[in-house]
Design a protein around this motif. Structure first.
Motif, PDB file in Angstrom:
ATOM      1  N   SER A   3      47.009 -31.056  21.603  1.00  0.00           N
ATOM      2  CA  SER A   3      47.159 -31.030  20.154  1.00  0.00           C
ATOM      3  C   SER A   3      48.063 -32.178  19.745  1.00  0.00           C
ATOM      4  O   SER A   3      48.787 -32.750  20.567  1.00  0.00           O
ATOM      5  CB  SER A   3      47.766 -29.697  19.689  1.00  0.00           C
ATOM      6  N   ASP A  33      44.093 -29.577  14.612  1.00  0.00           N
ATOM      7  CA  ASP A  33      44.080 -30.862  15.318  1.00  0.00           C
ATOM      8  C   ASP A  33      44.107 -30.711  16.828  1.00  0.00           C
ATOM      9  O   ASP A  33      44.692 -31.529  17.544  1.00  0.00           O
ATOM     10  CB  ASP A  33      45.242 -31.755  14.869  1.00  0.00           C
ATOM     11  N   TYR A  34      43.503 -29.645  17.327  1.00  0.00           N
ATOM     12  CA  TYR A  34      43.292 -29.537  18.768  1.00  0.00           C
ATOM     13  C   TYR A  34      42.054 -30.342  19.158  1.00  0.00           C
ATOM     14  O   TYR A  34      41.154 -30.568  18.346  1.00  0.00           O
ATOM     15  CB  TYR A  34      43.074 -28.078  19.188  1.00  0.00           C
ATOM     16  N   PRO A  58      38.158 -32.886  16.589  1.00  0.00           N
ATOM     17  CA  PRO A  58      39.301 -32.003  16.328  1.00  0.00           C
ATOM     18  C   PRO A  58      38.842 -30.646  15.800  1.00  0.00           C
ATOM     19  O   PRO A  58      37.868 -30.551  15.058  1.00  0.00           O
ATOM     20  CB  PRO A  58      40.110 -32.776  15.274  1.00  0.00           C
ATOM     21  N   THR A  60      40.355 -26.319  14.826  1.00  0.00           N
ATOM     22  CA  THR A  60      41.492 -25.471  14.437  1.00  0.00           C
ATOM     23  C   THR A  60      41.382 -24.116  15.121  1.00  0.00           C
ATOM     24  O   THR A  60      40.282 -23.564  15.249  1.00  0.00           O
ATOM     25  CB  THR A  60      41.532 -25.277  12.909  1.00  0.00           C
TER      26      THR A  60
END
Length: 218
Positions: A3, A33-34, A58, A60
């Motif tokens: 992340s 933003d993982y 990305p 969530t």
């Protein structure tokens, strides 16, 4: 998985058989933003050879819920654009583009060239317009070679050491060096003369008429 706030999680799993799949689960705090990345490798002596890489978009994680993501891995591949030939004294560029640029895992493209098949001279690097997914390097080639020579050229992929907090800490024993094309050696660029020339026909007239014809090529 990582992340943007610094969380980094790794797992090592076996590569699935053709047609199969491997599912990997991580537990992580809720947030955004993982991203996940996959780098398959095979054993080469004590190191691991890279087979490819890809990462997800990305995503969530919502508290109390499960986020699912999948990644289509691209095999490692180098694309090279080089002149088909050079004239004596001419310079041009060779562009090498590797289709992977993992985060926190610095990859450099280097090159050597020479007028013999033993490439020992570093090629001048003149630009590296990397993107998020591709490592790119341009090299200057040519100059004072003579007609009939060849310029032998080799491109290498080199992995730079990284910090202890990087996603791929210390490279995880991945082999840091690989030569291209095909991981086996060099390619060559022939040095050719100009396409234009002069052809002169010389005829000699003797006592019995036209006897000798010569062709002079310049």
């Amino acid at each position: 998985m990582e992340s943007r706030d610094g969380l980094q999680l790794e797992k090592y799993v076996n590569i699935p058989d053709p047609g199969g799949q491997t599912q990997v689960s991580f537990s992580a705090p809720a947030g955004g933003d993982y991203r996940t990345g996959i780098m398959p490798a095979f054993l080469v002596d004590v190191d691991k050879g890279i087979l490819g890489y890809e990462e997800s978009s990305p995503f969530t994680i919502v508290g109390g819920d499960t986020a699912r993501t999948s990644v289509d891995v691209r095999p490692e591949k180098l694309m090279v654009q080089a002149p088909s030939s050079l004239d004596p004294g001419e310079t041009d560029t060779v562009t090498a583009a590797l289709n992977m640029n993992p985060p926190d895992f610095p990859i450099q493209l280097e090159a050597e060239h020479d007028s013999t098949d033993l490439v020992v001279v570093d090629a001048a690097a003149i630009g590296a317009p990397d993107t998020d997914s591709t490592t790119v390097q341009r090299f200057l080639v040519g100059d004072s070679l003579a007609t009939g020579d060849s310029l032998y050229f080799e491109i290498d992929r080199d992995i730079e050491p990284n910090g202890p907090d990087a996603w791929m800490v210390g490279g995880r024993k991945l082999n840091s060096y690989k030569s291209f094309p095909g991981g086996s050696g060099e390619f060559s660029i022939p040095i050719e003369g100009p396409d234009e020339g002069t052809v002169t026909i010389v005829s000699t007239r003797g006592e019995d008429g036209w006897k000798k014809t010569r062709r002079l090529v310049e």
